[in-house]
Design a protein around this motif. Structure first.
Motif, PDB file in Angstrom:
ATOM      1  N   ARG A 184       0.838  -1.207   0.000  1.00 30.53           N
ATOM      2  CA  ARG A 184       0.000   0.000   0.000  1.00 30.53           C
ATOM      3  C   ARG A 184       0.869   1.251   0.000  1.00 30.53           C
ATOM      4  NH1 ARG A 184      -5.676  -1.350  -0.427  1.00 30.53           N
ATOM      5  NH2 ARG A 184      -5.571  -3.586  -0.184  1.00 30.53           N
ATOM      6  N   LYS A 185       2.095   1.109   0.405  1.00 33.13           N
ATOM      7  CA  LYS A 185       3.031   2.242   0.427  1.00 33.13           C
ATOM      8  C   LYS A 185       4.385   1.750  -0.043  1.00 33.13           C
ATOM      9  CE  LYS A 185       1.233   5.025   4.290  1.00 33.13           C
ATOM     10  NZ  LYS A 185       1.503   5.421   5.695  1.00 33.13           N
ATOM     11  N   ASP A 186       4.931   2.394  -1.048  1.00 33.03           N
ATOM     12  CA  ASP A 186       6.250   2.026  -1.557  1.00 33.03           C
ATOM     13  C   ASP A 186       6.795   3.204  -2.338  1.00 33.03           C
ATOM     14  OD1 ASP A 186       8.512   0.733  -2.505  1.00 33.03           O
ATOM     15  OD2 ASP A 186       7.466  -0.135  -4.212  1.00 33.03           O
ATOM     16  N   ASN A 187       7.767   3.894  -1.780  1.00 38.88           N
ATOM     17  CA  ASN A 187       8.344   5.053  -2.462  1.00 38.88           C
ATOM     18  C   ASN A 187       9.809   4.805  -2.779  1.00 38.88           C
ATOM     19  OD1 ASN A 187       6.076   6.657  -2.727  1.00 38.88           O
ATOM     20  ND2 ASN A 187       6.325   7.617  -0.723  1.00 38.88           N
ATOM     21  N   THR A 188      10.026   3.866  -3.685  1.00 38.54           N
ATOM     22  CA  THR A 188      11.414   3.526  -4.020  1.00 38.54           C
ATOM     23  C   THR A 188      11.677   3.663  -5.514  1.00 38.54           C
ATOM     24  OG1 THR A 188      10.801   1.200  -4.244  1.00 38.54           O
ATOM     25  CG2 THR A 188      11.662   1.891  -2.108  1.00 38.54           C
ATOM     26  N   GLY A 189      11.248   4.762  -6.081  1.00 33.83           N
ATOM     27  CA  GLY A 189      11.600   4.975  -7.479  1.00 33.83           C
ATOM     28  C   GLY A 189      10.437   5.481  -8.296  1.00 33.83           C
ATOM     29  N   THR A 454      11.696   5.560 -26.152  1.00 29.75           N
ATOM     30  CA  THR A 454      12.628   5.003 -25.158  1.00 29.75           C
ATOM     31  C   THR A 454      12.294   3.552 -24.833  1.00 29.75           C
ATOM     32  OG1 THR A 454      12.905   7.179 -24.182  1.00 29.75           O
ATOM     33  CG2 THR A 454      13.533   5.308 -22.813  1.00 29.75           C
ATOM     34  N   LEU A 455      11.025   3.277 -24.619  1.00 29.28           N
ATOM     35  CA  LEU A 455      10.652   1.926 -24.197  1.00 29.28           C
ATOM     36  C   LEU A 455      10.525   0.959 -25.374  1.00 29.28           C
ATOM     37  CD1 LEU A 455      10.012   3.466 -21.511  1.00 29.28           C
ATOM     38  CD2 LEU A 455       8.301   1.708 -21.105  1.00 29.28           C
ATOM     39  N   ASP A 456      10.104   1.469 -26.509  1.00 29.89           N
ATOM     40  CA  ASP A 456       9.848   0.585 -27.655  1.00 29.89           C
ATOM     41  C   ASP A 456      10.470   1.181 -28.912  1.00 29.89           C
ATOM     42  OD1 ASP A 456       8.826  -1.378 -29.321  1.00 29.89           O
ATOM     43  OD2 ASP A 456       6.763  -0.610 -29.305  1.00 29.89           O
ATOM     44  N   PRO A 457      11.793   1.280 -28.942  1.00 32.76           N
ATOM     45  CA  PRO A 457      12.448   1.990 -30.058  1.00 32.76           C
ATOM     46  C   PRO A 457      12.173   1.337 -31.417  1.00 32.76           C
ATOM     47  CG  PRO A 457      14.069   0.827 -28.689  1.00 32.76           C
ATOM     48  CD  PRO A 457      12.759   0.783 -27.966  1.00 32.76           C
TER      49      PRO A 457
ATOM     50  N   GLU B 200      10.827  12.870  -6.948  1.00 32.65           N
ATOM     51  CA  GLU B 200      11.755  13.649  -6.124  1.00 32.65           C
ATOM     52  C   GLU B 200      12.462  14.753  -6.913  1.00 32.65           C
ATOM     53  OE1 GLU B 200      14.238  10.942  -3.878  1.00 32.65           O
ATOM     54  OE2 GLU B 200      12.533   9.741  -3.227  1.00 32.65           O
ATOM     55  N   GLY B 201      11.738  15.356  -7.835  1.00 36.80           N
ATOM     56  CA  GLY B 201      12.289  16.488  -8.570  1.00 36.80           C
ATOM     57  C   GLY B 201      13.389  16.136  -9.546  1.00 36.80           C
ATOM     58  N   THR B 202      13.518  14.863  -9.900  1.00 36.03           N
ATOM     59  CA  THR B 202      14.584  14.475 -10.833  1.00 36.03           C
ATOM     60  C   THR B 202      14.130  14.495 -12.281  1.00 36.03           C
ATOM     61  OG1 THR B 202      14.033  12.119 -10.706  1.00 36.03           O
ATOM     62  CG2 THR B 202      15.636  12.957  -9.100  1.00 36.03           C
ATOM     63  N   LEU B 203      12.816  14.585 -12.512  1.00 34.20           N
ATOM     64  CA  LEU B 203      12.309  14.559 -13.902  1.00 34.20           C
ATOM     65  C   LEU B 203      11.664  15.883 -14.306  1.00 34.20           C
ATOM     66  CD1 LEU B 203      10.611  11.011 -13.963  1.00 34.20           C
ATOM     67  CD2 LEU B 203      12.926  11.636 -14.713  1.00 34.20           C
ATOM     68  N   GLY B 204      11.354  16.706 -13.330  1.00 32.55           N
ATOM     69  CA  GLY B 204      10.694  17.976 -13.598  1.00 32.55           C
ATOM     70  C   GLY B 204      10.421  18.640 -12.267  1.00 32.55           C
ATOM     71  N   LEU B 447      14.853   0.698 -16.503  1.00 32.74           N
ATOM     72  CA  LEU B 447      13.745   1.537 -16.983  1.00 32.74           C
ATOM     73  C   LEU B 447      13.829   2.921 -16.353  1.00 32.74           C
ATOM     74  CD1 LEU B 447      10.716  -0.958 -16.910  1.00 32.74           C
ATOM     75  CD2 LEU B 447      11.737   0.089 -18.942  1.00 32.74           C
ATOM     76  N   MET B 448      14.132   2.961 -15.046  1.00 35.25           N
ATOM     77  CA  MET B 448      14.237   4.254 -14.373  1.00 35.25           C
ATOM     78  C   MET B 448      15.340   5.101 -15.001  1.00 35.25           C
ATOM     79  SD  MET B 448      13.671   3.167 -10.366  1.00 35.25           S
ATOM     80  CE  MET B 448      14.392   4.708  -9.773  1.00 35.25           C
ATOM     81  N   ARG B 449      16.491   4.485 -15.229  1.00 31.33           N
ATOM     82  CA  ARG B 449      17.607   5.242 -15.829  1.00 31.33           C
ATOM     83  C   ARG B 449      17.260   5.716 -17.233  1.00 31.33           C
ATOM     84  NH1 ARG B 449      20.877   0.811 -14.023  1.00 31.33           N
ATOM     85  NH2 ARG B 449      21.549   1.222 -11.883  1.00 31.33           N
ATOM     86  N   ALA B 450      16.576   4.861 -17.986  1.00 36.53           N
ATOM     87  CA  ALA B 450      16.210   5.241 -19.359  1.00 36.53           C
ATOM     88  C   ALA B 450      15.254   6.430 -19.350  1.00 36.53           C
ATOM     89  CB  ALA B 450      15.572   4.048 -20.074  1.00 36.53           C
TER      90      ALA B 450
END
Lengths: 470, 470
Positions: A184-189, A454-457, B200-204, B447-450
């Motif tokens: 329910r909570k996950d702030n890792t990216g 980026t995801l599907d070049p 966290e302000g890394t994309l905008g 994916l995050m880095r891309a």
């Protein structure tokens, strides 16, 4: 069979490849029969690993794939319509309910599980999976998530996006992203999950999902209400959110002409109220305690009657009566087919702007096609009116429908002026793709294209849906 | 002042540039005083247009910017700690509540509005903005969204992400994306909003947001409950979701030792129950009707007492008593500072796995540091336990705290085995960045880095937060 389908048969078994023209029809036919698609064949994997192998092979060989669930989409996102080089990747065999967790109120289901089966699995465990749509018997969870499906329970529970905690996705290069989190909570990216939800299979193929479950309401009060106009309906909505004694779970607007169509064409229906009214609202309030709910709703409606925002009211006294009220709303789309051609708009505007939208849109279409019959109905609580317009009585259907794009353009112009959306529920797919540049901020379209690139070049997944194919 | 700050002064005015060492302290000091950051200076724009100009200039000149709101983050996402080349871009002057719409239940606020001011603006309009955190007096909406803040109302209302309908964002090249939609339903493209939320302000840089408002609950029942163990607390949680007669809006677990700390160090507190219990739950049920709520909750608790999942109960009889119960929970973090060093873990696991997590994590830390005092408390309803461990009585604080990383590693290993998250609420920032590769699927990190590379190819925004700087 083409060389590539031969190689795919090596992955899924020959019996899970469909190339026979007749057998392909259910995958290529738009469900309102508006058009037929074209494809090299249909491939039906039975597991996430097989999906990954298929996508990897496609990426290596420059084959393009169109993912498909229950084939109930309304904008052609799931049906290739180009020259027929695409292969449809059907997720229907990924049909396992992997787990139901009543301690954490989550459920893990595969993409091909129908919405109805997901609802039933939740209910069997004493829980509610609230997503609810007209096509729930055949649409699938993968499709629901890929289109961020809406429906009649959004007001209280949100769209499909809000009902999902985690995803398993096959990426356009064949790698599997295991994001099946039950947290329910996950702030890792970065929030990758929500990038795939609503992407219509253009960024990855959703193969399984963790869905949220809710307690079953202990009690419901359902009312069929006459209201003088959309302004009154809006005032009623706002009063009901705080004052109806429970959680407002349904708030659907209907015009008299829509009710007339239902009474005329749907057997076993009757008007719950004695006098006709220009507009109606189907309202449902849910609570975790039956004690006092009906009395509270009655008092609330008494007050609304006094204020004149409701002019007549019927409160369902039994489950049968509740079903009867709901049927009036549920049949409102289908019955329009018996009244000749209907030009449809799946639009939303900010909730407060709906009365203005209705006034302007009705005036515009009546000026364009004198005698046409607007039947705007739907999710007033979400700002999402299905603005359908039936042909004039006795007019030529084909001639009327020939004006589809022109009418769309006029209505969408009003929607855009009111900062609304030209696709509230159904998505963009192939049918609305070329409308996007007209309504989207160019900055946003740039970002969308950059993410797709980026995801599907190589443009393997669902080319031509949402964004133009390369 | 450096040449670049000179040019920035041309955009925001000289008085909105801070370079004096003392004046910079509030922007560079971590709020628990764990470390000091370094920066060239602070720039304080007053409008979205100024933010855009600043970012454009930064992109052109290879300057790196660290966006900052109320500087209350707990993982260093808002404070540069490298050599000091960065410039902090403070959003505090973007502090307007632009609009409150009670018809559509939305509110448009700028990034620098504090959470408390946003709550107050909602309440002044007769609505609830439910996000609620310890730092609400100084944290800002921009920071809340950039970190997808959690807090005590997530159980019923969701994280910050679920409370936001639209965003205005300055992109890393200085363009402005206007995504300030007030729509409840809009399926016209990729979900960009949720990419910026939690990034966290890394994309905008989020400059404004459309927030959802809710009806104020008409009634609340608040109970302070003794439970024998976390298993019983979990059983109680699941029974309460469906059976407590309203919406379960709070479900917080507390251990006896935590209550002891509060009673010892927080003035004006007292134990609501006569006998000590190993564990406690603060439970709150909200309803849109006061009728019968207390009686329903009492009956529910009577049943729970009979079943033995609750061993004693106090139901708040007044607002003062409710505040007293809440204070016991709210003080539980602060009072730990008076008991010496405390090693903290902001973790989550699937809701059902919490009893196992607690058993294993307590055993592990007690084996590592004999005599240490685990004080696990928090959001059981969200699977989010703040696993804090106080030093042994009389131990050397510095020596104890030197074992921070080692203890984190052992606890995070259990979390990871249970498919949990090593940052449930606080994010990754700079302090947890190097832990990510150890717990994340490499596909997901790719994916995050891309995505970072696509949106911010020059690495202008918040370098070194979440992902390593280029």
């Amino acid at each position: 069979m083409s060389a590539i389908l031969d190689r795919m048969a090596g992955i899924v078994g020959a019996k899970n490849i469909v190339t026979d023209a007749d057998a392909m029809v259910p995958y290529l036919k738009e469900w309102r029969d508006l058009f037929r698609g074209k494809a090299q064949g249909i491939v039906r994997p039975g597991s996430t690993a097989e999906v990954a192998e298929l996508v990897k092979l496609a990426a290596e060989t420059g084959t393009t794939l169109v993912p498909q669930g229950g084939n109930t989409g309304l904008v052609g996102g799931q049906i290739p319509i180009a020259e027929g080089r695409e292969i449809i990747l059907s997720l229907q065999r990924l049909d396992k309910v992997r787990a139901v967790d009543t301690d954490g109120d989550t459920m893990i289901v595969e993409a091909g599980v129908t919405l109805k089966r997901a609802q039933d699995a939740a209910e069997a465990a004493g829980r509610l999976f609230p997503l609810s749509l007209a096509s729930e018997g055949s649409c699938t969870i993968g499709g629901n998530l890929s289109t961020n499906a809406g429906g009649t329970a959004v007001l209280a529970y949100g769209n499909a996006r809000e009902l999902c905690l985690g995803l398993e996705v096959v990426l356009p290069d064949g790698r599997i992203w295991n994001g099946l989190r039950q947290l329910r909570k996950d702030n890792t990216g970065y929030d990758l999950k929500d990038l795939f939800i609503g992407a219509e299979g253009t960024l990855g193929i959703i193969t399984a999902a963790v869905l949220k479950l809710f307690p079953l309401p202990a009690a419901r009060a359902t009312a069929f209400l006459a209201v003088p106009d959309p302004e009154a309906a809006l005032a009623l909505l706002n009063a009901a959110k705080a004052g109806a004694g429970g959680t407002l779970t349904t708030f659907e607007l209907m015009p008299r002409i829509g009710l007339d169509f239902v009474l005329r064409h749907a057997s076993g229906t009757r008007d719950p109220l004695s006098e006709p009214s220009p507009w109606y609202v189907l309202m449902e309030v849910s609570a975790q305690s039956a004690a006092g709910l009906d009395e509270h709703v009655e008092a609330f409606l008494g007050d609304a009657l006094e204020k004149g925002i409701v002019t007549d009211a019927a409160l369902a006294g039994s489950l049968t009566q509740r079903a009867d009220f709901w049927k009036l709303r549920e049949m409102m789309s289908e019955v329009q087919t018996y009244e000749g051609g209907s030009i449809k708009h799946d639009v939303s505007v900010p909730v407060h702007a709906q009365p203005e939208f209705l006034k302007r849109a009705i005036a515009v279409v009546e000026a364009m096609v004198p005698g046409c019959r607007p039947v705007p109905f739907g999710h007033l609580g979400d700002g999402n009116i299905h603005f359908n317009v039936s042909q004039p009585v006795g007019a030529d259907k084909a001639a009327y429908l020939a004006g589809w794009s022109e009418m769309n353009e006029a209505v969408h112009a009003i929607v855009t002026e009111l900062h609304g959306s030209i696709s509230a529920e159904h998505g963009i797919g192939r049918l609305k793709r070329d409308l996007l540049p007209g309504v989207k901020d160019p900055v946003e379209l740039d970002l969308m294209r950059a993410i797709k690139q980026t995801l599907d070049p190589r443009g393997v997944l669902n080319p031509g849906a949402m964004l133009a194919a390369k």
